[in-house]
Write an enzyme that holds these catalytic residues in place. Structure first.
Site, PDB file in Angstrom:
ATOM      1  CG  HIS A  66      -2.001  -1.092   1.098  1.00 11.17           C
ATOM      2  ND1 HIS A  66      -2.334  -1.928   2.147  1.00 11.17           N
ATOM      3  CD2 HIS A  66      -2.758  -1.474   0.046  1.00 11.17           C
ATOM      4  CE1 HIS A  66      -3.261  -2.772   1.744  1.00 11.17           C
ATOM      5  NE2 HIS A  66      -3.551  -2.505   0.475  1.00 11.17           N
ATOM      6  CD  GLU A  69      -0.346   0.306   4.387  1.00  9.41           C
ATOM      7  OE1 GLU A  69      -1.583   0.336   4.277  1.00  9.41           O
ATOM      8  OE2 GLU A  69       0.320  -0.763   4.348  1.00  9.41           O
ATOM      9  NE  ARG A 124      -6.295  -0.246   1.013  1.00 11.52           N
ATOM     10  CZ  ARG A 124      -6.042  -0.918   2.144  1.00 11.52           C
ATOM     11  NH1 ARG A 124      -5.419  -0.333   3.154  1.00 11.52           N
ATOM     12  NH2 ARG A 124      -6.411  -2.188   2.265  1.00 11.52           N
ATOM     13  CG  HIS A 194       0.259  -4.242   4.842  1.00 13.99           C
ATOM     14  ND1 HIS A 194      -0.493  -3.711   3.826  1.00 13.99           N
ATOM     15  CD2 HIS A 194       0.607  -5.498   4.417  1.00 13.99           C
ATOM     16  CE1 HIS A 194      -0.617  -4.582   2.856  1.00 13.99           C
ATOM     17  NE2 HIS A 194       0.042  -5.682   3.177  1.00 13.99           N
ATOM     18  CD  GLU A 268      -2.092  -3.001   9.285  1.00 15.40           C
ATOM     19  OE1 GLU A 268      -1.221  -2.276   8.785  1.00 15.40           O
ATOM     20  OE2 GLU A 268      -3.321  -2.848   9.056  1.00 15.40           O
TER      21      GLU A 268
END
Ligand SMILES: NCCCCC[C@@H](C[SeH])C(=O)O
Ligand SMILES: [Zn+2]
Ligand SMILES: [Zn+2]
Length: 306
Positions: A66, A69, A124, A194, A268
């Site tokens: 993405h 990020e 994104r 991510h 994440e």
């Protein structure tokens, strides 16, 4: 071109120059290949990191799925730096690199990444043109053939979680999937990086059903998270994606797992929303250092169990 720094966000040209250099400077440890091209024709470079040897197990790590990020590609660069600096110095890293290969894809969504530097920091998706729509892009993490577009994804081109016209519709997804399919006999783990939320996730996200390896994956995640938290106290949650973050079909982790890559994880990274995707550069170093401990934990588990 800008000077590369591991403690700054680097633009794509700088990252591509860096990957060429680090391979050239460490020929016995790092080699660079191209697994494909993006929609807009940019190369998708892959670094293979490890002591050359025959039929070694491999771990695939990707960053930059993405575009917004930015701490994700920063981690992939940090990972490779640590590997080349520590080889022959740190016994654990030396052991890992002697026995495992790490395929590192520093930026998967190259077109989107460039777009966040030039036009929209919060982009994104990919930058492909959608038929019958003026809206651009597909969410590459909804574009894989794993419960594709059934839940937690949109079939509308203008949405940020648009699943695409079909599984692997994106040339970037296709390139990644093809590489993994072609190297299934050696790839024992898939790790996709991510941000943000501070979570370590594993299959499934396309449903609430437990993966057949749930117990083992949960234990590995538990150990990886405690290794991470031990450094700076950063709190992470962990578990299956569906219950831990949200239902989301078409993910690369679920696809890799169902394709036979048992150790499949989505990170994440920092933070939990104070800065979100615009994590300050001052946090790149601590974020990468703590994440490295978790990835090394996973790698050691793979080395001993795969
Ligand atoms: N395969 C889905 C894993 C859980 C969701 C991960 C996040 C990263 Se921004 C997402 O793709 O929405
Ligand atoms: Zn993401
Ligand atoms: Zn995220």
């Amino acid at each position: 071109r800008a000077v590369h720094s591991y403690e700054k966000y680097n633009d794509l040209d700088t990252i591509n120059a860096w990957s060429a250099n680090i391979a050239a400077q460490n020929p016995g440890l790092v080699s660079r290949s191209q697994i494909g091209s993006s929609y807009e024709g940019r190369p998708l470079y892959l670094l293979k990191v490890g002591k050359s040897g025959s039929n070694k197990k491999a771990i695939f790590i990707d960053c930059g799925f993405h575009a917004r990020e930015w701490v994700s590609p920063a981690f992939c660069q940090w990972f490779v730096k640590d590997a080349v600096e520590s080889y022959g110095v740190n016994s654990q890293v030396t052991n890992l690199l002697n026995n495992l290969d790490f395929y590192v894809l520093p930026v998967m969504n190259v077109d989107g990444y460039v777009y966040t530097w030039s036009s929209n920091r919060m982009w994104r998706k990919t930058r492909s043109v959608n038929k019958n729509s003026s809206c651009i892009g597909t969410d590459p993490n909804r574009n894989f053939n794993a419960g594709w577009c059934t839940v937690g994804a949109s079939s509308r081109a203008c949405d940020d979680t648009y699943c695409g016209a079909s599984p692997e519709s994106e040339i970037e997804s296709k390139a990644l999937a093809n590489f993994i399919r072609s190297n299934l006999s050696s790839i024992k783990a898939y790790v996709t990086i991510h941000s943000y939320s501070q979570m370590l996730l594993f299959p499934y996200s396309y449903s609430y059903s437990l993966a057949k390896d749930h117990t083992e994956l949960n234990n590995v995640a538990k150990g990886a998270v405690s290794a991470l938290t031990a450094l700076y106290g950063t709190k992470y949650t962990y578990g299956p994606g569906g219950t831990t973050i949200y239902l989301a079909a078409g993910g690369s982790d679920d696809w890799a797992y169902d394709t036979g890559v048992k150790y499949s994880f989505t990170f994440e990274l920092r933070d939990t929303g104070r800065y979100g995707f615009t994590l300050p550069e001052s946090q790149i170093k601590p974020t990468c250092e703590e994440t490295l401990l978790a990835v090394k934990y996973i790698a050691n588990h793979v080395l001993n169990n795969a």
